[in-house]
Design a protein around this motif. Structure first.
Motif, PDB file in Angstrom:
ATOM      1  N   ASP A 145       7.235 -32.678  29.792  1.00  9.52           N
ATOM      2  CA  ASP A 145       8.186 -33.597  30.433  1.00  9.52           C
ATOM      3  C   ASP A 145       9.011 -34.340  29.381  1.00  9.52           C
ATOM      4  OD1 ASP A 145       5.304 -34.388  30.396  1.00  9.52           O
ATOM      5  OD2 ASP A 145       6.116 -36.402  30.664  1.00  9.52           O
ATOM      6  N   GLY A 146       8.369 -34.723  28.263  1.00 11.83           N
ATOM      7  CA  GLY A 146       9.114 -35.424  27.208  1.00 11.83           C
ATOM      8  C   GLY A 146      10.174 -34.525  26.600  1.00 11.83           C
TER       9      GLY A 146
ATOM     10  N   LEU B 190      13.001 -34.078  29.099  1.00  5.82           N
ATOM     11  CA  LEU B 190      13.828 -35.290  29.195  1.00  5.82           C
ATOM     12  C   LEU B 190      14.793 -35.400  28.018  1.00  5.82           C
ATOM     13  CD1 LEU B 190      11.037 -37.703  30.456  1.00  5.82           C
ATOM     14  CD2 LEU B 190      13.227 -37.320  31.638  1.00  5.82           C
TER      15      LEU B 190
ATOM     16  N   ASP C 277       3.906 -31.479  33.479  1.00  6.33           N
ATOM     17  CA  ASP C 277       4.197 -32.915  33.492  1.00  6.33           C
ATOM     18  C   ASP C 277       2.919 -33.751  33.479  1.00  6.33           C
ATOM     19  OD1 ASP C 277       5.258 -35.413  33.800  1.00  6.33           O
ATOM     20  OD2 ASP C 277       5.967 -35.106  35.865  1.00  6.33           O
TER      21      ASP C 277
ATOM     22  N   GLU D 259       3.154 -36.788  32.296  1.00  2.00           N
ATOM     23  CA  GLU D 259       3.759 -38.137  32.297  1.00  2.00           C
ATOM     24  C   GLU D 259       3.527 -38.859  30.964  1.00  2.00           C
ATOM     25  OE1 GLU D 259       2.512 -40.127  35.902  1.00  2.00           O
ATOM     26  OE2 GLU D 259       3.510 -38.617  37.165  1.00  2.00           O
ATOM     27  N   ARG D 260       3.332 -38.088  29.905  1.00  4.00           N
ATOM     28  CA  ARG D 260       3.045 -38.668  28.583  1.00  4.00           C
ATOM     29  C   ARG D 260       3.723 -37.860  27.480  1.00  4.00           C
ATOM     30  NH1 ARG D 260       1.014 -41.439  31.753  1.00  4.00           N
ATOM     31  NH2 ARG D 260      -1.047 -42.407  31.852  1.00  4.00           N
ATOM     32  N   TYR D 261       3.990 -38.533  26.340  1.00  6.84           N
ATOM     33  CA  TYR D 261       4.293 -37.831  25.099  1.00  6.84           C
ATOM     34  C   TYR D 261       2.943 -37.559  24.441  1.00  6.84           C
ATOM     35  CZ  TYR D 261       9.142 -39.448  25.691  1.00  6.84           C
ATOM     36  OH  TYR D 261      10.400 -39.688  26.165  1.00  6.84           O
TER      37      TYR D 261
ATOM     38  N   GLN E  34       2.141 -41.906  24.815  1.00  9.01           N
ATOM     39  CA  GLN E  34       3.023 -42.933  25.373  1.00  9.01           C
ATOM     40  C   GLN E  34       3.594 -42.429  26.710  1.00  9.01           C
ATOM     41  OE1 GLN E  34       3.525 -41.373  22.432  1.00  9.01           O
ATOM     42  NE2 GLN E  34       3.388 -42.878  20.795  1.00  9.01           N
TER      43      GLN E  34
ATOM     44  N   THR F  42       6.062 -41.315  29.552  1.00  8.81           N
ATOM     45  CA  THR F  42       7.458 -40.852  29.621  1.00  8.81           C
ATOM     46  C   THR F  42       8.092 -41.406  30.904  1.00  8.81           C
ATOM     47  OG1 THR F  42       6.986 -38.866  30.903  1.00  8.81           O
ATOM     48  CG2 THR F  42       6.840 -38.660  28.498  1.00  8.81           C
ATOM     49  N   HIS F  43       9.364 -41.110  31.082  1.00 11.69           N
ATOM     50  CA  HIS F  43      10.058 -41.624  32.269  1.00 11.69           C
ATOM     51  C   HIS F  43       9.506 -41.044  33.577  1.00 11.69           C
ATOM     52  CE1 HIS F  43      12.560 -43.602  29.540  1.00 11.69           C
ATOM     53  NE2 HIS F  43      13.548 -42.722  29.425  1.00 11.69           N
ATOM     54  N   THR F  44       8.855 -39.857  33.514  1.00 11.09           N
ATOM     55  CA  THR F  44       8.302 -39.320  34.774  1.00 11.09           C
ATOM     56  C   THR F  44       7.140 -40.183  35.268  1.00 11.09           C
ATOM     57  OG1 THR F  44       6.810 -37.742  33.676  1.00 11.09           O
ATOM     58  CG2 THR F  44       9.005 -36.931  34.242  1.00 11.09           C
TER      59      THR F  44
END
Ligand SMILES: Cc1ncc(C[n+]2csc(CCOP(=O)(O)OP(=O)(O)O)c2C)c(N)n1
Length: 193
Positions: free
Chosen positions: A71-72, A75, A98, A100-102, A108, A110-112
């Motif tokens: 996802d990172g 994005l 996804d 939802e992390r880097y 960290q 992510t925007h998701t």
């Protein structure tokens, strides 16, 4: 879902499928599923996986192409989705794993993790099919999409945020490029997909 199980299912009986992976975890995931000369992990190149998949899909219209990325990473190169939507490669599927992390740089968010809906972005970019995937049954269905349905297709697959053992592909970029090219060009193509 566990990301390794997801990627294993997507790459089952992969045949001549061309696979581009994003950097970090998705590169380890495709390698854990079984290294292949027809896999191209992008190591440190962030934000380019979908565009590389588009280039391959346009250059090799009789092959199926799969991009598996994080996802990172997606994005960072969102504009790729708009260009894919305009070019409309029928043989391309982009899958975002996804978490939802880097993951690679310390988990960290992510925007998701904060509501950004990548599948909606792909839909807005006129992908033929675009889905959020949350179950193993949906992952199985996605396997047939990757291998046979008219694209461009997009799936955002929600997985657990977990740190898994690294399974590294070869590190040498020239070797990765050369073995990919040799394997691709050595293949005799079927008449139709
Ligand atoms: C241009 C650039 N910025 C930052 C990095 C550092 N970096 C390496 S991996 C990564 C996180 C990737 O996150 P994601 O794509 O979501 O993958 P996952 O969580 O599955 O590992 C970052 C920020 C980089 N390699 N290149």
């Amino acid at each position: 879902m566990n990301r390794r199980d997801v990627v294993n299912t997507l790459l089952e009986k992969r045949g001549k499928l061309l696979v581009v992976a994003g950097l970090g975890s998705t590169a380890w995931d495709i390698t854990a599923a079984g290294d292949s000369p027809l896999s191209f992990p992008t190591w440190g190149a962030m934000g380019q996986a979908a565009m590389m998949g588009l280039g391959l899909a346009l250059a090799q219209p009789r092959r199926r192409v799969l991009v598996v990325t994080g996802d990172g990473e997606m994005l960072m190169g969102l504009g790729a989705l708009a260009t894919i939507g305009v070019q409309r490669p029928a043989n391309l599927t982009v899958v975002v794993i996804d978490n939802e992390r880097y993951g690679e740089t310390g988990m960290q968010a992510t925007h998701t993790a904060n509501g950004v809906d990548l599948a909606a972005v792909a839909r807005g970019c006129a992908f033929k099919l675009s889905k959020v995937v949350r179950t193993p049954a949906q992952v199985k269905a996605l396997h047939s999409t990757i291998h046979g349905k008219t694209g461009p297709n997009f799936a955002q697959i929600k997985v657990k945020a977990e740190k898994l053992p690294l399974v590294l592909p070869p590190h040498d970029g020239v070797l990765l490029k050369d073995r990919f090219r040799a394997a691709l060009l050595a293949d005799v193509l079927p008449k139709k997909l």
